[in-house]
Write a protein that holds these residues in place. Structure first.
Motif, PDB file in Angstrom:
ATOM      1  N   ILE A   3       0.818  -1.203   0.000  1.00 25.50           N
ATOM      2  CA  ILE A   3       0.000   0.000   0.000  1.00 25.50           C
ATOM      3  C   ILE A   3       0.859   1.264   0.000  1.00 25.50           C
ATOM      4  N   SER A   4       1.869   1.289   0.866  1.00 30.13           N
ATOM      5  CA  SER A   4       2.720   2.471   0.949  1.00 30.13           C
ATOM      6  C   SER A   4       3.403   2.732  -0.388  1.00 30.13           C
ATOM      7  N   GLY A   5       3.973   1.693  -0.982  1.00 30.75           N
ATOM      8  CA  GLY A   5       4.629   1.857  -2.274  1.00 30.75           C
ATOM      9  C   GLY A   5       3.658   2.262  -3.371  1.00 30.75           C
ATOM     10  N   HIS A   6       2.450   1.721  -3.307  1.00 32.23           N
ATOM     11  CA  HIS A   6       1.413   2.050  -4.292  1.00 32.23           C
ATOM     12  C   HIS A   6       1.104   3.550  -4.281  1.00 32.23           C
ATOM     13  N   TYR A   7       0.900   4.103  -3.070  1.00 31.45           N
ATOM     14  CA  TYR A   7       0.551   5.518  -2.982  1.00 31.45           C
ATOM     15  C   TYR A   7       1.754   6.430  -3.195  1.00 31.45           C
ATOM     16  N   LYS A   8       2.935   5.964  -2.874  1.00 30.66           N
ATOM     17  CA  LYS A   8       4.146   6.732  -3.204  1.00 30.66           C
ATOM     18  C   LYS A   8       4.250   6.917  -4.715  1.00 30.66           C
ATOM     19  N   GLN A   9       3.981   5.839  -5.448  1.00 29.32           N
ATOM     20  CA  GLN A   9       4.030   5.906  -6.899  1.00 29.32           C
ATOM     21  C   GLN A   9       2.971   6.850  -7.460  1.00 29.32           C
ATOM     22  N   LEU A  10       1.766   6.791  -6.881  1.00 21.89           N
ATOM     23  CA  LEU A  10       0.707   7.693  -7.332  1.00 21.89           C
ATOM     24  C   LEU A  10       1.084   9.150  -7.062  1.00 21.89           C
ATOM     25  N   PHE A  11       1.699   9.406  -5.903  1.00 16.97           N
ATOM     26  CA  PHE A  11       2.103  10.772  -5.573  1.00 16.97           C
ATOM     27  C   PHE A  11       3.189  11.257  -6.517  1.00 16.97           C
ATOM     28  N   GLN A  12       4.127  10.383  -6.857  1.00 19.10           N
ATOM     29  CA  GLN A  12       5.177  10.751  -7.802  1.00 19.10           C
ATOM     30  C   GLN A  12       4.603  11.070  -9.172  1.00 19.10           C
ATOM     31  N   THR A  13       3.520  10.381  -9.519  1.00 18.80           N
ATOM     32  CA  THR A  13       2.908  10.576 -10.837  1.00 18.80           C
ATOM     33  C   THR A  13       1.992  11.790 -10.883  1.00 18.80           C
ATOM     34  N   TYR A  14       1.179  11.969  -9.829  1.00 21.72           N
ATOM     35  CA  TYR A  14       0.122  12.982  -9.875  1.00 21.72           C
ATOM     36  C   TYR A  14       0.355  14.170  -8.940  1.00 21.72           C
ATOM     37  N   GLY A  15       1.300  14.073  -8.011  1.00 20.73           N
ATOM     38  CA  GLY A  15       1.527  15.178  -7.089  1.00 20.73           C
ATOM     39  C   GLY A  15       0.357  15.374  -6.141  1.00 20.73           C
ATOM     40  N   ASP A  16       0.192  16.592  -5.659  1.00 15.33           N
ATOM     41  CA  ASP A  16      -0.876  16.913  -4.713  1.00 15.33           C
ATOM     42  C   ASP A  16      -2.200  17.006  -5.470  1.00 15.33           C
ATOM     43  N   SER A  17      -2.880  15.894  -5.568  1.00 12.34           N
ATOM     44  CA  SER A  17      -4.124  15.834  -6.337  1.00 12.34           C
ATOM     45  C   SER A  17      -4.974  14.687  -5.813  1.00 12.34           C
ATOM     46  N   PRO A  18      -6.277  14.680  -6.124  1.00 13.34           N
ATOM     47  CA  PRO A  18      -7.130  13.557  -5.719  1.00 13.34           C
ATOM     48  C   PRO A  18      -6.642  12.231  -6.295  1.00 13.34           C
ATOM     49  N   GLN A  19      -6.078  12.272  -7.501  1.00 10.95           N
ATOM     50  CA  GLN A  19      -5.612  11.045  -8.143  1.00 10.95           C
ATOM     51  C   GLN A  19      -4.485  10.387  -7.347  1.00 10.95           C
ATOM     52  N   ALA A  20      -3.684  11.192  -6.624  1.00  9.37           N
ATOM     53  CA  ALA A  20      -2.619  10.630  -5.801  1.00  9.37           C
ATOM     54  C   ALA A  20      -3.177   9.790  -4.673  1.00  9.37           C
ATOM     55  N   CYS A  21      -4.415  10.077  -4.281  1.00  9.11           N
ATOM     56  CA  CYS A  21      -5.093   9.314  -3.222  1.00  9.11           C
ATOM     57  C   CYS A  21      -6.133   8.364  -3.802  1.00  9.11           C
ATOM     58  N   GLN A  22      -6.062   8.148  -5.105  1.00  8.14           N
ATOM     59  CA  GLN A  22      -6.887   7.186  -5.825  1.00  8.14           C
ATOM     60  C   GLN A  22      -8.341   7.613  -5.958  1.00  8.14           C
ATOM     61  N   TRP A  23      -8.591   8.924  -5.968  1.00  8.68           N
ATOM     62  CA  TRP A  23      -9.924   9.427  -6.248  1.00  8.68           C
ATOM     63  C   TRP A  23      -9.979   9.909  -7.686  1.00  8.68           C
ATOM     64  N   SER A  24     -11.138   9.773  -8.304  1.00 13.80           N
ATOM     65  CA  SER A  24     -11.262  10.100  -9.721  1.00 13.80           C
ATOM     66  C   SER A  24     -11.282  11.598  -9.985  1.00 13.80           C
ATOM     67  N   SER A  25     -11.770  12.377  -9.006  1.00 13.63           N
ATOM     68  CA  SER A  25     -11.867  13.823  -9.205  1.00 13.63           C
ATOM     69  C   SER A  25     -11.899  14.533  -7.859  1.00 13.63           C
ATOM     70  N   ARG A  26     -11.601  15.818  -7.879  1.00 17.75           N
ATOM     71  CA  ARG A  26     -11.671  16.604  -6.651  1.00 17.75           C
ATOM     72  C   ARG A  26     -13.120  16.717  -6.175  1.00 17.75           C
ATOM     73  N   GLU A  27     -14.043  16.791  -7.119  1.00 16.58           N
ATOM     74  CA  GLU A  27     -15.453  16.903  -6.757  1.00 16.58           C
ATOM     75  C   GLU A  27     -15.917  15.689  -5.968  1.00 16.58           C
ATOM     76  N   SER A  28     -15.573  14.491  -6.433  1.00 17.88           N
ATOM     77  CA  SER A  28     -16.004  13.282  -5.730  1.00 17.88           C
ATOM     78  C   SER A  28     -15.292  13.141  -4.390  1.00 17.88           C
ATOM     79  N   GLN A  29     -14.026  13.536  -4.329  1.00 15.61           N
ATOM     80  CA  GLN A  29     -13.281  13.487  -3.071  1.00 15.61           C
ATOM     81  C   GLN A  29     -13.910  14.405  -2.028  1.00 15.61           C
ATOM     82  N   ARG A  30     -14.222  15.628  -2.434  1.00 20.36           N
ATOM     83  CA  ARG A  30     -14.791  16.594  -1.504  1.00 20.36           C
ATOM     84  C   ARG A  30     -16.213  16.222  -1.113  1.00 20.36           C
TER      85      ARG A  30
END
Length: 208
Positions: A3-30
């Protein structure tokens, strides 16, 4: 699943964004965060209210609170160092730490859990039960969390689903049959999708 490695990779790819936390959009996250915060509708969140964001990601919840002009004593915990560093950079006056940094006798008024149970890790039941037990011990008012429902048209192999009735059974058997709870399964997320998840409030103390 790492899990930790999975989200590290997402953060490296997407930065500070909902996608880094595996959400499809900021609207759905909020929108999910808004439903979780509904647990505090009776007593409200004040500047003295202590909240714990379990699995805080990059700090979307304090972002949301700031946008809504809601002040609280916030603590966010996560297993991903990059997430914690990102949260600290955005909210230097709030607390971001690992779970083991929480003192054994430290408590919070509300504990919020969004999305951390979604990935199929192979030990989901143990993680779910252990997490809720720990949160119950550190909670004064209520816990709010969301889960993917088994009542869907199909299930992704890499995601974990839990039947609502099994969640109720765990709450009642673990925390007592008189423990009040509320389950929300009547909301539609962005794009008009049929609800594939539900949000649960478990009250330790409910002041009318």
């Amino acid at each position: 699943m790492d899990i930790s490695g999975h989200y590290k990779q997402l953060f490296q790819t997407y930065g500070d964004s909902p996608q880094a936390c595996q959400w499809s959009s900021r609207e759905s996250q909020r929108q999910r965060l808004a439903y979780l915060l509904g647990v505090a509708s009776v007593n409200g969140i004040q500047s003295t209210t202590k909240i714990l964001d379990f699995g805080c990601g990059t700090g979307a919840l304090p972002d949301f609170l700031l946008d809504k002009n809601i002040q609280a004593k916030y603590t966010g915990v996560d297993i991903v160092d990059e997430f914690l560093d990102c949260g600290r950079a955005k909210h230097p006056h709030q607390r971001f730490c690992k779970q083991f940094d929480i003192e054994p006798n430290e408590t919070f008024d509300y504990i919020f859990i969004s999305g951390i149970f979604n990935n199929n890790t192979g030990n989901n039941e143990l993680f779910f039960e252990t997490t809720l037990r720990w949160c119950w011990q550190h909670c004064n008012q209520a816990i709010a969390f969301n889960l993917l429902s088994t009542y869907v048209d199909y299930q992704e192999l890499d995601l974990w689903y839990k039947a609502p009735e099994q969640t109720i059974q765990f709450i009642k058997s673990e925390f007592g049959h008189r423990t009040p709870f509320q389950m929300l399964n009547d909301y539609v997320l962005p794009r008009g999708a049929i609800p594939s998840e539900y949000t649960v409030y478990v009250y330790k103390q409910l002041t009318q």
